[in-house]
Design a protein around this motif. Sequence first.
Motif, PDB file in Angstrom:
ATOM      1  N   UNK A  77       0.791  -1.219   0.000  1.00 54.77           N
ATOM      2  CA  UNK A  77       0.000   0.000   0.000  1.00 54.77           C
ATOM      3  C   UNK A  77       0.827   1.274   0.000  1.00 54.77           C
ATOM      4  N   UNK A  78       2.154   1.164   0.059  1.00 51.13           N
ATOM      5  CA  UNK A  78       2.997   2.351   0.211  1.00 51.13           C
ATOM      6  C   UNK A  78       3.395   3.005  -1.105  1.00 51.13           C
ATOM      7  N   UNK A  79       3.066   2.413  -2.243  1.00 53.64           N
ATOM      8  CA  UNK A  79       3.456   3.001  -3.528  1.00 53.64           C
ATOM      9  C   UNK A  79       2.276   3.493  -4.358  1.00 53.64           C
ATOM     10  N   UNK A  80       1.075   3.077  -4.029  1.00 54.23           N
ATOM     11  CA  UNK A  80      -0.088   3.468  -4.825  1.00 54.23           C
ATOM     12  C   UNK A  80      -0.291   4.988  -4.778  1.00 54.23           C
ATOM     13  N   UNK A  81       0.041   5.619  -3.669  1.00 55.77           N
ATOM     14  CA  UNK A  81      -0.077   7.078  -3.560  1.00 55.77           C
ATOM     15  C   UNK A  81       0.915   7.802  -4.443  1.00 55.77           C
ATOM     16  N   UNK A  82       2.118   7.252  -4.584  1.00 61.29           N
ATOM     17  CA  UNK A  82       3.110   7.845  -5.484  1.00 61.29           C
ATOM     18  C   UNK A  82       2.556   7.856  -6.900  1.00 61.29           C
ATOM     19  N   UNK A 118       0.278   3.949   5.376  1.00 61.98           N
ATOM     20  CA  UNK A 118       1.102   3.551   4.230  1.00 61.98           C
ATOM     21  C   UNK A 118       0.610   4.239   2.956  1.00 61.98           C
ATOM     22  N   UNK A 119      -0.694   4.255   2.748  1.00 66.75           N
ATOM     23  CA  UNK A 119      -1.253   4.882   1.550  1.00 66.75           C
ATOM     24  C   UNK A 119      -0.914   6.372   1.540  1.00 66.75           C
ATOM     25  N   UNK A 120      -1.214   7.064   2.632  1.00 60.38           N
ATOM     26  CA  UNK A 120      -0.954   8.500   2.696  1.00 60.38           C
ATOM     27  C   UNK A 120       0.547   8.776   2.669  1.00 60.38           C
ATOM     28  N   UNK A 121       1.328   7.889   3.259  1.00 60.55           N
ATOM     29  CA  UNK A 121       2.783   8.039   3.175  1.00 60.55           C
ATOM     30  C   UNK A 121       3.256   8.022   1.731  1.00 60.55           C
ATOM     31  N   UNK A 122       2.639   7.179   0.907  1.00 57.35           N
ATOM     32  CA  UNK A 122       2.959   7.148  -0.523  1.00 57.35           C
ATOM     33  C   UNK A 122       2.536   8.435  -1.223  1.00 57.35           C
TER      34      UNK A 122
END
Length: 152
Positions: A77-82, A118-122
């Motif tokens: 979930x950590x890259x979808x935001x990027x 994780x999402x927002x971190x991305x």
Amino acid sequence: MTSYAAAGVDIDAGERAVELMKAKVARARRPEVVDDASGFAGLFDASALLGYRRPLLTTSTDGVGTKVMLAQRLGKHDTIGIDLVGMVVDDLVVCGAEPLFMTDYIACGKVVPERIAEIVGGVAEGCRLAGCALVGGETAEHPGAMDADEYD
């Protein structure tokens, strides 16, 4: 009157998610961001536009489409935001605009603080890479309307 808890919304989980994402969001700032005590809006000092000959504001919104399903299936979930920020920023820069700031919105079946962070971190990392600020956002829990592990 129905309470959030009775409707299946976990306010405490949302607050934990905010605490977990704070450090990453702080890295996605620009000097023009003005702190807002309400927590409901993002403020950006528009005097930064005075350096432009003819300042125009440009806006864009986008999504990641079916890639979100891949992120969910893979549990990554950590890259979808990027990717999301990249989609929006691409739409801005093709018309010559500078990405200044963004807000995020996550709809989910159940707030799992670590996953939301994780999402927002991305998203914050995407903003940092694009040189824009993440000035705010919203996480909406929709139990019954979405599966517990589903988000968009």
